[in-house]
Motif scaffolding. Sequence first.
Motif, PDB file in Angstrom:
ATOM      1  N   LYS A 157       9.481   8.000  -6.179  1.00  0.00           N
ATOM      2  CA  LYS A 157       9.875   9.078  -5.250  1.00  0.00           C
ATOM      3  C   LYS A 157      11.060   9.844  -5.828  1.00  0.00           C
ATOM      4  O   LYS A 157      11.610   9.458  -6.859  1.00  0.00           O
ATOM      5  N   VAL A 158      11.467  10.872  -5.128  1.00  0.00           N
ATOM      6  CA  VAL A 158      12.737  11.528  -5.437  1.00  0.00           C
ATOM      7  C   VAL A 158      13.707  11.099  -4.338  1.00  0.00           C
ATOM      8  O   VAL A 158      13.394  11.179  -3.141  1.00  0.00           O
ATOM      9  N   SER A 159      14.862  10.587  -4.757  1.00  0.00           N
ATOM     10  CA  SER A 159      15.805  10.043  -3.771  1.00  0.00           C
ATOM     11  C   SER A 159      16.681  11.153  -3.193  1.00  0.00           C
ATOM     12  O   SER A 159      16.665  12.287  -3.678  1.00  0.00           O
ATOM     13  N   SER A 160      17.470  10.783  -2.200  1.00  0.00           N
ATOM     14  CA  SER A 160      18.225  11.810  -1.476  1.00  0.00           C
ATOM     15  C   SER A 160      19.300  12.481  -2.335  1.00  0.00           C
ATOM     16  O   SER A 160      19.846  13.517  -1.953  1.00  0.00           O
ATOM     17  N   ASP A 161      19.599  11.906  -3.509  1.00  0.00           N
ATOM     18  CA  ASP A 161      20.541  12.598  -4.405  1.00  0.00           C
ATOM     19  C   ASP A 161      19.798  13.411  -5.468  1.00  0.00           C
ATOM     20  O   ASP A 161      20.363  13.780  -6.495  1.00  0.00           O
ATOM     21  N   GLY A 162      18.504  13.662  -5.213  1.00  0.00           N
ATOM     22  CA  GLY A 162      17.716  14.520  -6.099  1.00  0.00           C
ATOM     23  C   GLY A 162      17.254  13.841  -7.371  1.00  0.00           C
ATOM     24  O   GLY A 162      16.704  14.486  -8.265  1.00  0.00           O
ATOM     25  N   LEU A 182      15.035  11.174  -9.786  1.00  0.00           N
ATOM     26  CA  LEU A 182      13.676  10.645  -9.844  1.00  0.00           C
ATOM     27  C   LEU A 182      13.762   9.124  -9.964  1.00  0.00           C
ATOM     28  O   LEU A 182      14.368   8.593 -10.907  1.00  0.00           O
ATOM     29  N   VAL A 183      13.140   8.418  -9.010  1.00  0.00           N
ATOM     30  CA  VAL A 183      13.180   6.955  -9.029  1.00  0.00           C
ATOM     31  C   VAL A 183      11.915   6.459  -9.742  1.00  0.00           C
ATOM     32  O   VAL A 183      10.793   6.756  -9.320  1.00  0.00           O
ATOM     33  N   VAL A 184      12.125   5.717 -10.834  1.00  0.00           N
ATOM     34  CA  VAL A 184      11.007   5.289 -11.681  1.00  0.00           C
ATOM     35  C   VAL A 184      10.991   3.768 -11.783  1.00  0.00           C
ATOM     36  O   VAL A 184      12.035   3.133 -11.963  1.00  0.00           O
ATOM     37  N   GLN A 185       9.786   3.198 -11.642  1.00  0.00           N
ATOM     38  CA  GLN A 185       9.633   1.757 -11.880  1.00  0.00           C
ATOM     39  C   GLN A 185       9.361   1.578 -13.372  1.00  0.00           C
ATOM     40  O   GLN A 185       8.402   2.163 -13.912  1.00  0.00           O
ATOM     41  N   LEU A 186      10.195   0.793 -14.035  1.00  0.00           N
ATOM     42  CA  LEU A 186      10.063   0.626 -15.485  1.00  0.00           C
ATOM     43  C   LEU A 186       9.096  -0.509 -15.811  1.00  0.00           C
ATOM     44  O   LEU A 186       8.633  -1.221 -14.914  1.00  0.00           O
ATOM     45  N   GLU A 187       8.821  -0.688 -17.111  1.00  0.00           N
ATOM     46  CA  GLU A 187       7.817  -1.689 -17.505  1.00  0.00           C
ATOM     47  C   GLU A 187       8.222  -3.120 -17.154  1.00  0.00           C
ATOM     48  O   GLU A 187       7.379  -3.978 -16.957  1.00  0.00           O
ATOM     49  N   ASP A 188       9.549  -3.373 -17.051  1.00  0.00           N
ATOM     50  CA  ASP A 188       9.988  -4.723 -16.661  1.00  0.00           C
ATOM     51  C   ASP A 188      10.090  -4.853 -15.129  1.00  0.00           C
ATOM     52  O   ASP A 188      10.708  -5.776 -14.618  1.00  0.00           O
ATOM     53  N   ASP A 189       9.488  -3.893 -14.416  1.00  0.00           N
ATOM     54  CA  ASP A 189       9.437  -3.869 -12.946  1.00  0.00           C
ATOM     55  C   ASP A 189      10.761  -3.520 -12.265  1.00  0.00           C
ATOM     56  O   ASP A 189      10.840  -3.547 -11.036  1.00  0.00           O
ATOM     57  N   GLN A 240      14.817   2.467 -11.790  1.00  0.00           N
ATOM     58  CA  GLN A 240      15.965   3.235 -12.275  1.00  0.00           C
ATOM     59  C   GLN A 240      15.858   4.679 -11.802  1.00  0.00           C
ATOM     60  O   GLN A 240      14.747   5.221 -11.716  1.00  0.00           O
ATOM     61  N   SER A 241      17.022   5.266 -11.494  1.00  0.00           N
ATOM     62  CA  SER A 241      17.031   6.673 -11.053  1.00  0.00           C
ATOM     63  C   SER A 241      17.555   7.549 -12.176  1.00  0.00           C
ATOM     64  O   SER A 241      18.521   7.198 -12.846  1.00  0.00           O
TER      65      SER A 241
END
Length: 243
Positions: free
Chosen positions: A215-220, A222-229, A232-233
Amino acid sequence: MNIIKLDAIPSTNSFLKEMSANQLLEDFTVVVAENQTEGKGQRGNEWKVESAKSLTFSLLIKNFSVIKFNPFILNILTPVSVFQVLSSYNFRNLKIKWPNDILAENKKIGGILIENIFKSQDKIDVIIGIGLNVNQTKFENLPNASSLKLLLNKDFNKVELLHQIVLQIENNYQKLLSFGEEYFWSFYNENLYRKNVPSVFEKIDKSRFQGIIQKVSSDGKLVVQLEDDSFQSFDLKEISLLY
Ligand code: BTN
């Protein structure tokens, strides 16, 4: 609607910014140009269009309270508004690409550049710049660009589109003032390009990594799930999402 129509100027964003510094303008004043000689894009890029074929315009929102509202909300409300107008046509796979590009069939058809003018501790004037590829059919050295005409194989009425988009932004802005931000964050995140799909990102140093957009968080960011689960934003300066 207070629309100032111009032929060729360096940039509608810069023009409106300068105009608003020198004279009292109405809220939602629009500057639209047939051509820009120094059109500005995200990340310091240029925004080049073929004269008279596309829409390049800027809109002024005055006295926006960054105390009452998240300062990022207009970066969310604007692509949502453009998306909603384009939804009434039959585009396939219409999406919003972080931070605020408009895509259809995986191609970029519109871009948005928002610039803030700080007036006091809690109030800003906002210049919302929108570039929409309407009837242009050639995009040199831009393999990921397309236009409404290329995608639907017909000419579009630029004036009508301009009115529809400006009205939609005005209506959504009133909705924001009356009912708050939540609707826009949800709408944006529901229509986010490559959400929940493994994607490749590029860092500033050109190294690449894989992840899944959440998703995109409230501080603009991009929240990404990395390969190690882990999650990170990232902000706009840190990464770009490859097509
Ligand atoms: C992007 O890089 O995706 C953002 C492009 C924004 C372009 C528009 S065109 C009207 C306004 N005036 C500018 O100079 N830029 C914005």
